[in-house]
Structure formats: C-alpha cells, structure tokens
Write a protein that holds these residues in place. Sequence first.
Motif, PDB file in Angstrom:
ATOM      1  N   ARG A   1       0.576  -1.676  -0.049  1.00 12.29           N
ATOM      2  CA  ARG A   1       0.072  -0.032   0.220  1.00 12.29           C
ATOM      3  C   ARG A   1       0.796   0.786   0.243  1.00 12.29           C
ATOM      4  NH1 ARG A   1      -1.236   3.771   3.189  1.00 12.29           N
ATOM      5  NH2 ARG A   1      -3.338   4.572   3.769  1.00 12.29           N
ATOM      6  N   ASP A   2       1.333   1.433   0.839  1.00 18.80           N
ATOM      7  CA  ASP A   2       2.706   2.648   0.957  1.00 18.80           C
ATOM      8  C   ASP A   2       2.981   2.756  -0.387  1.00 18.80           C
ATOM      9  OD1 ASP A   2       1.867   2.805   3.366  1.00 18.80           O
ATOM     10  OD2 ASP A   2       3.948   1.954   4.461  1.00 18.80           O
TER      11      ASP A   2
ATOM     12  N   VAL B   1       0.292   4.077  -3.106  1.00 14.03           N
ATOM     13  CA  VAL B   1       0.177   5.661  -2.622  1.00 14.03           C
ATOM     14  C   VAL B   1       1.672   6.441  -2.883  1.00 14.03           C
ATOM     15  CG1 VAL B   1       0.421   7.690  -0.245  1.00 14.03           C
ATOM     16  CG2 VAL B   1      -0.681   5.343  -1.165  1.00 14.03           C
TER      17      VAL B   1
ATOM     18  N   LYS C   1       0.307  13.474  -0.321  1.00 15.92           N
ATOM     19  CA  LYS C   1       0.222  12.089   0.342  1.00 15.92           C
ATOM     20  C   LYS C   1      -0.733  11.593   0.897  1.00 15.92           C
ATOM     21  CE  LYS C   1       3.356   8.375   2.074  1.00 15.92           C
ATOM     22  NZ  LYS C   1       4.338   8.817   2.600  1.00 15.92           N
TER      23      LYS C   1
ATOM     24  N   GLU D   1      -3.666   7.992   0.068  1.00 15.75           N
ATOM     25  CA  GLU D   1      -3.550   7.607   0.205  1.00 15.75           C
ATOM     26  C   GLU D   1      -5.209   7.296   0.766  1.00 15.75           C
ATOM     27  OE1 GLU D   1      -1.812   8.831   4.156  1.00 15.75           O
ATOM     28  OE2 GLU D   1      -0.245   7.495   4.172  1.00 15.75           O
ATOM     29  N   LYS D   2      -6.214   8.472   1.330  1.00 16.21           N
ATOM     30  CA  LYS D   2      -7.728   8.498   0.665  1.00 16.21           C
ATOM     31  C   LYS D   2      -8.245   7.940  -0.361  1.00 16.21           C
ATOM     32  CE  LYS D   2     -11.565  11.895   2.076  1.00 16.21           C
ATOM     33  NZ  LYS D   2     -11.738  13.293   1.542  1.00 16.21           N
TER      34      LYS D   2
ATOM     35  N   ASP E   1      -7.567   4.578  -0.066  1.00 20.29           N
ATOM     36  CA  ASP E   1      -8.359   3.162   1.194  1.00 20.29           C
ATOM     37  C   ASP E   1      -9.647   3.227   0.569  1.00 20.29           C
ATOM     38  OD1 ASP E   1      -5.790   3.345   2.738  1.00 20.29           O
ATOM     39  OD2 ASP E   1      -6.079   4.233   3.628  1.00 20.29           O
TER      40      ASP E   1
END
Length: 350
Positions: free
Chosen positions: A245-246, A249, A260, A264-265, A268
């Motif tokens: 995930r990181d 992103v 960032k 991320e939003k 997710d």
Amino acid sequence: MLFYPGRYDGQSLRLFGKVKRANYYRAFKLVPESERPMQIKNLFDHDIARPINGMVKADQLDDDLVWQELDEFVITRELDQHFRKFVGWYLEGVDQKAGSPAGKMGVWISGFFDSGKSHFLKVLSYLLRNRTHTHASQDRAVEFFRAKVPDAMFFADVQRAVADAAVVLFNIDSKADHRTGRDLILRVFLKVLNELQGYSGDRPHIAHMERHFQSRGKLSAFHDAYKRISGTDWLAERDAYQFNRDEVVQALSETLGQSKPAAEKWIDGAEENFSPTVESFCKWVTEYLDSKGPHHRLVFLVDEVGQFIGVDSHLMLNLQTITEELGTICRRRAWVVVTSRRTWTRSWAT
C-alpha cells in the motif's frame, strides 16, 4: 452402392474372404496390387486413432487443438443458414453510416445439450478474430472456410466481415466471482473488457485507476514510479496491492502530483467507492473502440449464459440492459453473442 471387404484375384471374389462369388453382383478392384493388404483406416484422410476433444471448451486454445477444430469443422446445411444470417447482420453494422439508428447486434444461440452451440460459438470466434494458425502450414482462420463455403459470393462476404475486430470469448461461469447481486453479469463483462485492455481483471477499482492514468497519458509513468519505489513490476503485484500500500500511495502521489494524504484517501476508499453502471461500461467500450479507429469492432462471445442465469429475472434484465445500451451507445460496433441450453419439456393432453 455398397462396399464390402474381400479377396479378389482378378477373376473371382470371396466376400470377407469366405463367401464365394455369385452371379448377382460384380467385383472391381479398387486398390492396386502394390497397396494390398488394404485396411479400412487407410481410406480416411486423417488418422482415425488421433485424439479428438469430445467437449468443446471456450478457454482451450492450444495451437494443435485450434487447428483441428478449424480444419475438421463441417458446415452442414443448417449451419450454413446460421452463418449466412449472422454474417448478413454483421455486415449491416459494418456498412452502417455514422448517425444511423441502432440495429441488431445481439445474438442468442439456443440448442439442446451437445447440439454444437459452444462449437459454433468458438469457431465463430476464430473466424472473426482471423488470426494466423500454424500446424503443418500457416493459414488464417478464414482460409479454412474457403473449401467449406462453395458459394463464392458468400465467402467474399465472410472475408469482408473479418476485417477489423477484437473478439472476447469466455465461459461466463468461469469469469464470475463468488459475489451475488443484480449487476453480476455487468461485473463479468467489465472484467473481460479490462483484461482485453491490459488492465486488472480481478480488481475493477484498480483497473479504473489504470484507465484514468491511460486517459491522461501517465500509465507508463506510474509503472516506472512503482518499480523504482518498490523494486517490483506493477503488473505482477497489482492484484495484491494491499501488501504494498505505501509504495502504491507514493507512486500515485508522484504520478498525479497529489499530496500523500490525498493519495492515501483514494487508495483506502477505492474499492468501496467504485460502483460501475451499465452506462459507464458502455462509455468505456466506446472509448476503447474509438482508440482503435472508426471501423474497429468488439464482439463479446459468451458461453453458457442460459445455465448461468437460470430463472433469475434480475440477471436476465442485466444482460438485456447491457446489450441494449451497447447497441444504442456503440452503434453496432459492439456485439453480444451468447449460448443457452434448451431443456426438454413434457406435456400431457387433458
């Protein structure tokens, strides 16, 4: 005329090597002396001991199998009529001028078990795709039909029909996931469209992200950024993107120039917020067709739809809506051809 095996010495014949010649029949030597003894298997062009696939499956595309299915396909009188109907309708769409009203672009192939529905559908996919197949020689699929179609005018129509098309052949049950819902068939159609375009098939929200990157000309940049950050290839990792995930992103943030937290939003909430409609699916089909040129066509060939739908009226409505909207929005540049098994019914006189 009947043929019986036997021994013939030039003057008399013994049927099966035992029954003596009588006056009510004549014998002629069909096999030269140099070729005897003759075996029945040698009368055939193909080896009768060769393996033959007893059940046609949409996803079996081995080179040898495809060649055999094309080479040994027999166009009966009934199949000839069906081919003529389909090619006629298909060419109406090919010749249709821009702005013309939507017409026939959906085909329902119905028949009893083992009647040849899947075989017909699969051969139709070979024909429309018209790829070059290699076995003892190299031939395009349409060339297999030159000897099978004695009508030169109709064969010319067949050649014109296979000019420029992308074909997606699949068994709908093998592509469907475990989820249920009224849009189940839509999700399957979207999956095969995404796979055709090189996007993620199992993760439609990720495919939606890739489609957005592609529309902005930044898909390659995202691939490069992800590989530089994670050290792995995006295509190999995208279906398990949650484990990285990181890295996703960061690559998303760099590619689109977003912060960032914003990236991320989106990541997710991507799966939960992605809710495709039939209209949006048809829009994506149109965008794909436009990217390939004004004469390009897309044909969805779907096997075993009838069994998949069963008695679920919601699924039938979903399929009907997809077909109607494709006809309206894509103007006969997108086709839907499905198979369905008929069942025997019994009635009693009262």
